[in-house]
Design an enzyme around this catalytic site. Structure first.
Site, short mmCIF file in Angstrom:
data_model
loop_
_atom_site.label_atom_id
_atom_site.label_comp_id
_atom_site.label_asym_id
_atom_site.label_seq_id
_atom_site.Cartn_x
_atom_site.Cartn_y
_atom_site.Cartn_z
N SER A 132 0.83 -1.21 0.00
CA SER A 132 0.00 0.00 0.00
C SER A 132 0.86 1.26 0.00
CB SER A 132 -0.90 0.02 1.24
OG SER A 132 -1.87 -0.97 1.16
N HIS A 184 -3.09 0.49 -4.67
CA HIS A 184 -2.57 -0.67 -5.40
C HIS A 184 -2.97 -0.53 -6.87
CE1 HIS A 184 -1.43 -3.22 -1.87
NE2 HIS A 184 -2.23 -2.35 -1.28
N HIS A 204 -5.18 -9.34 -1.62
CA HIS A 204 -5.34 -9.69 -0.21
C HIS A 204 -6.48 -10.68 -0.05
CE1 HIS A 204 -3.82 -5.53 -0.56
NE2 HIS A 204 -3.09 -5.79 0.51
N TYR A 254 -8.74 -10.67 2.18
CA TYR A 254 -10.01 -10.01 2.52
C TYR A 254 -10.74 -9.46 1.31
CZ TYR A 254 -7.34 -5.63 2.18
OH TYR A 254 -6.55 -4.61 1.73
N GLU A 255 -10.05 -9.39 0.15
CA GLU A 255 -10.74 -8.92 -1.06
C GLU A 255 -11.70 -10.00 -1.59
OE1 GLU A 255 -8.14 -6.49 -3.90
OE2 GLU A 255 -6.66 -7.35 -2.53
N ALA A 307 2.79 -2.01 3.91
CA ALA A 307 2.53 -0.98 4.92
C ALA A 307 1.98 -1.72 6.12
CB ALA A 307 1.53 0.02 4.38
N MET A 320 -2.10 -7.15 6.72
CA MET A 320 -3.08 -8.12 6.18
C MET A 320 -2.58 -8.78 4.90
SD MET A 320 -6.30 -5.54 6.62
CE MET A 320 -6.45 -4.51 8.09
N SER A 321 -1.26 -8.90 4.78
CA SER A 321 -0.73 -9.44 3.52
C SER A 321 0.56 -10.21 3.77
CB SER A 321 -0.46 -8.28 2.54
OG SER A 321 0.64 -7.51 2.99
N ASN A 329 1.69 3.51 10.71
CA ASN A 329 0.95 4.08 11.85
C ASN A 329 1.25 3.21 13.07
OD1 ASN A 329 -0.93 2.23 10.06
ND2 ASN A 329 -1.50 1.91 12.19
N HIS A 364 -7.21 3.97 6.24
CA HIS A 364 -6.33 3.53 5.14
C HIS A 364 -5.66 4.72 4.42
CE1 HIS A 364 -4.62 0.89 2.15
NE2 HIS A 364 -5.28 1.48 1.17
C1 R1P Z 1 -4.74 -1.50 5.41
O1 R1P Z 1 -4.55 -0.12 5.49
C2 R1P Z 1 -4.10 -2.10 4.18
O2 R1P Z 1 -2.70 -1.71 4.11
C3 R1P Z 1 -1.86 -2.84 4.14
C4 R1P Z 1 -2.72 -3.91 4.82
O3 R1P Z 1 -2.30 -5.24 4.56
C5 R1P Z 1 -4.10 -3.63 4.26
O4 R1P Z 1 -4.26 -4.17 2.98
O5 R1P Z 1 -1.61 -3.16 2.77
P1 R1P Z 1 -0.34 -3.97 2.22
O6 R1P Z 1 -0.05 -5.06 3.20
O7 R1P Z 1 -0.75 -4.51 0.89
O8 R1P Z 1 0.81 -3.00 2.10
#
Ligand code: R1P
Length: 273
Positions: free
Chosen positions: A29, A60, A82, A84-85, A112, A210-211, A234, A246
């Protein structure tokens, strides 16, 4: 994902890529800016690659960028998928399989993440030393194709010691503060509660997102060497009074891009030697 689907996507990409890539990058992100540094770039939207899902998350872009970075032939995902998508973990990690088929040996995964370690500040960079999978599932569930990797892959050194040392040396040379810590994957898309963050801290987590974890499991299954870099966007829930958003995650990632870009480029330059 079967080998046929992987080969089909790889064939389409081979025809459009300037050269077979040796290094793969997955940009998290707000970190997609790195792909703008790639020279002689060929940009291929995910919609044009058979079997690829499409990106649905802000920050993204949703395309593969192939070309040269610091003398190395690279392929970068400007945007990832991800769980969760709504995609299965096999779909989430399909691009990693395709990268392997294209010849990628080293994979640099970025994200992130929320800072759980009280020493961390927004904008810090953390090199991932290990991870904890709290997704409750695994991308390797289902029949195993031994041509793609072993049924029970070892995860003792999920994040390559060699690449970590390389990144540490590069950060020291460049004067970039680089933490090292454990990344915890939460299923999302709701952010963690303060109680969950306390639990994650007790479990030994330093950052949460979350990734990343599914991609790394598949990369290791496929025998790729992995380096993971988190941008602490954060502080996690309950560590300040501020609610999580986000937009802030993407903004912070974009704000600290200078150090992030310098570090990744220095690592790629070393790998290109
Ligand atoms: C939450 O703000 C999003 O940012 C992060 C988290 O996993 C979630 O998707 O994204 P990336 O992990 O893809 O950077």
């Amino acid at each position: 994902m079967d080998r046929q689907a992987i080969e089909k996507a790889a064939d389409v990409l081979r025809q459009r890529m300037p050269a077979p890539p040796a290094i793969g990058l997955i940009l998290g992100s707000g970190l997609g800016v790195l792909a703008d540094e790639i020279e002689e770039a060929v940009r291929i939207p995910y919609e044009e690659i058979p079997g690829f899902p499409v990106s649905t998350v802000e920050g993204h872009a949703g395309r593969l960028v192939c070309g040269r970075l610091e003398g190395a032939s690279v392929v970068a995902m400007q945007g990832r998928f991800h769980y969760y998508e709504g995609y299965s973990l096999r779909e989430v990690t399909f691009p990693v399989r395709v990268m392997k088929a294209l010849g990628v040996r080293e994979l640099i995964v970025t994200n992130a993440a929320g800072g759980v370690n009280e020493q961390f500040r927004p904008g810090d960079l953390m090199m991932i030393s290990d991870h904890i999978n709290l997704l409750g599932t695994n991308p390797l569930i289902g029949p195993n194709d031994p041509e793609l990797g072993p049924r029970f892959p070892d995860m003792t050194e999920a994040y390559s010691r060699r690449l970590r040392q390389l990144a540490k040396d590069a950060a020291a040379r460049l004067g970039i503060r680089l933490h090292e810590g454990v990344y915890v994957a939460n299923i999302g898309p709701s952010y963690e509660t303060p109680a969950e963050i306390r639990m994650i801290r007790v479990l030994g987590g330093d950052a949460v997102g979350m990734s990343t974890v599914p991609e790394v499991i598949v990369a290791r299954h496929a025998g790729m060497e992995v380096l993971g870099i988190s941008c602490i966007s954060n502080l996690a829930a309950g560590m300040t009074d501020a609610p999580l958003h986000h937009d802030e995650v993407v903004e912070t990632a974009e704000r600290v891009k200078a150090d992030f870009l310098r570090l990744i480029k220095a690592v790629v330059a070393e790998l290109a030697k």
